[in-house]
Every structure is written in C-alpha cells, then in structure tokens.
Design an enzyme around this catalytic site. Structure first.
Site: not given
Length: 400
Positions: A165, A254
C-alpha cells in the site's frame, strides 16, 4: 407411483440439505493442477487454457505478529473447509517486519511451500505501510524478490506482490511507484519469466485509475486495489471500472469487512455489495485477515486454534461471513476435512531434568522444540522467534 416418486424426491432433497450443512465448501486439492500457469489476457486473469479464473482466499495478518496462524495445517483447513484457492502471506517491511528482522522471511517460505504442497496459489506480499514510499527499502525489496523468485520461480503457484500500500500525498504512481516497479520486476523476471506480479497503487492501493492511464510494459502485471467495506464505497468502485475499461488487470489483494482501520463494524451489507461487484467483474481477492487479534476484520476469535479445525464459536462475525462467501462460490465438490490435532499438546511425562534442555534464546527460531525458561520447561506449538515463553496466547506450552 406418483406418491413413491414424490417420497423419493423428498428423500433426495433431505440428503442433499444434510450434506450441505455437514460438509465443506470444496476439496480444492487440485487447483493449480487444474488451472496451471496463470497469465493476463485482455485485462483478465486466465489459466493455461485461456479461461477466466477468479481466486478467492485469505490474507495473513503481519507475519511478525501472528505468524502462528500460517502453517500447513491451517492452510489445509482453509482449503478444505473454506474452499480457498489462494493464500496471501503478508510480510511487513517495517514495524518489526523484514527490515528489522529478516528471519521473518522463513515464515513466508513456510507459507509458499505449504501452498505448493496443497496445490493452491500463494501471494508473497512485500507489505509496505508506514514506510509509505516503496523506494525507501527498494534495494532490500530487490534482494528479497531475487531470492524468492530464484527459489520458487518454477512453481506456477506463486504470485508476487511487490508493494502492498504505497501512500502519502507525495507518493504518486508516475513519480515513485511505477519507477520502483520498473526496477523490481526485472529482478523477478530474471528468475521467473511468467508468474503474475501485483503492483500496489497510490493512496493505499486505491488509485488504480492512475495506474490504468500509465501502465507497466510487463504483460503479466496486475494492479492492486484495496478497500474496507465500512469506509469505501461507490466512488472507488467507479475508479475500478474506469481502470478495467482501460484494459488494466485488477487484483483485490486486500479487503476487509470493517472500517479502513481494520476495526469498527462489521459492515456486512456493504461487504455484500462489494462481493457482488467483484463477482460480476471476475475480480480475484484476499480477505484481511487470518488472525485472532481483537479487531473486527479478524477472522478468528481469541483462543482459536492456530492450526485450523475452527468451530463456529472460534470464527468472528467477519470470519463467518467470509467463509460463507468463499464456500458459496467454490467450484470443486465438497469434502469432509478431518480437524487437525493440536501440535501444542504438552508431553504428558516431561523430563524431570531441565538441564537436558537448552535455555530459551530470543534469537533462535523454534518450531516444536523444548526449552528451559524461568524455572520451567516450554514447548513451541508453532514457528516462533523472539516471543518469550509465558504469554497465554503465545506459541509456548508449559510442560511442568
């Protein structure tokens, strides 16, 4: 005759309903054998025959914190009882992860080798988060993925996720993330020319639209998209649709049923909207996360067995929901897995002389060994390093 036929049909329906309630979602023991080498075709994930594939599974939490839940037995249970066909091993870089303790990669290897044995796909996740720019540890990433691709590049099971991320207003696709990927991807391709590589996108892997406008040249790259049902909604779905329209391949590596913090909720109605959205677009996904942490996105309740065999009471509301969703779509006929035995059962007759056993060493890796610490013997129930014996939720079982 009509009456007999009716009775027979009712009996068949009864047996079918009983079976549904008492067997597993799928015996996925031939997933990779069935699909083989994955690749990208026209923005879609496809198998070796060019047929669309949708992977659904679980992500671990940080392996440095909750690695006890990542082992062959737990992954086998997820495959046989939940019906997963992919597992994501989330190796944090900072926060006590690989940069601080490189030995955590041994747990990644354990997950990959278990997935290969279980014939499911596995994501090796370089889990940047607080280290928001992937370039901070770019050289370490290159070394790590060189090692992983050299070890496992010949196995079609393996998927690489090279930047979990990326985040921060100064971390953009064009200036930081894409240049990073253009250095790391060739390292992998030197050892592994074919397996899928997932690349994170800006704003915690939400900005897939930016990546779609400036795509990487590698033909087997996918772009990571992450969401949490309690925080993210239609505007992000619109961004995904835009990216798909540009021919970008998207992997939801995710997502959670909670708010973006990993806690709060659970937002099951909103999660169902996302599930439907992903199914309609054939988007593969991994749910966050396989842990017993006291947060609403956790799949397990405190005290859950680290090796699987989870009862309904051991599943959180999120875990119950996600298990049901995977089971609904599992495409292989049901099986009846045998709950694993608890490897942490203490020796009923522990040795009387502690001097026979070494003292606990925080730098040593243990899997099933017995050590002496603070006046008593302890046996490791699962892989552990630097976790002191004595924590009731930890990996050590007292023997005397």
């Amino acid at each position: 005759m009509k009456k007999i036929t009716t009775i027979f049909v009712v009996l068949l329906m009864t047996v079918a309903l009983f079976s549904i309630g008492n067997t597993t979602a799928a015996d996925n023991d031939s997933v990779v054998e069935e699909h083989g080498q994955l690749s990208i075709s026209n923005g879609e994930l496809v198998n070796e025959r060019g047929e669309q594939v949708q992977l659904k599974g679980m992500s671990s939490h940080g392996l440095q914190w909750y690695g006890q839940f990542v082992n062959y037995e737990s992954m086998k249970w997820l495959r046989d009882d939940w019906g997963i066909n992919v597992f994501r091993a989330a190796m944090y870089t900072s926060s006590g992860g690989y940069i601080d303790d490189p030995s955590v990669k041994e747990k990644v290897k354990e997950a990959v080798e278990a997935a290969i044995d279980l014939d499911i796909y596995v994501i090796i996740d370089w889990h940047i988060l607080s280290d928001n720019d992937p370039n901070i540890y770019k050289e370490e990433a290159k070394d790590f993925f060189d090692e992983m691709s050299e070890l496992y590049g010949d196995y079609p099971n393996v998927i690489y996720e090279i930047a979990n991320e990326p985040n921060g207003s100064d971390v953009t696709w064009g200036n930081q993330i894409k240049p990073y990927a253009e250095e790391v991807i060739p390292i992998i391709r030197n050892n592994d020319p074919n397996n899928i590589i997932i690349v994170g996108t800006g704003t915690w892997s939400q900005d897939v639209h930016h990546a779609a406008d400036n795509q990487l040249a590698d033909p087997n790259v996918m772009y990571a998209f992450h969401f949490y049902a309690g925080t993210h909604g239609q505007n992000l779905r619109d961004q995904v649709d835009y990216a798909l329209d540009q021919g970008a391949a998207i992997f939801v590596s995710e997502w959670g049923t909670s708010a973006a913090t990993g806690d709060g909720g659970v937002f099951l109605d909103e999660a169902q909207v996302w599930i439907d959205f992903m199914d309609e677009r054939n988007l593969s996904w991994a749910n966050w996360s396989l842990t017993h942490k006291d947060e609403s996105s956790a799949a397990l309740m405190p005290g859950a067995n680290p090796t699987g065999g989870w009862t309904e009471a051991e599943l959180s509301p999120s875990g119950t929901f996600v298990r049901e969703k995977i089971r609904e779509s599992a495409s292989i006929p049901p099986s009846d897995p045998t709950p694993p035995s608890d490897p942490g059962e203490p020796d009923p007759t522990p040795p009387s002389d502690p001097g026979e056993y070494p003292a606990w060493d925080p730098n040593q890796i243990y899997t099933n060994e017995i050590v002496y610490h603070n006046g008593q013997l302890w046996q490791a129930k699962w892989w552990t390093q630097n976790q002191e014996p004595g924590d009731p939720y930890g990996p050590w079982e007292p023997l005397n």
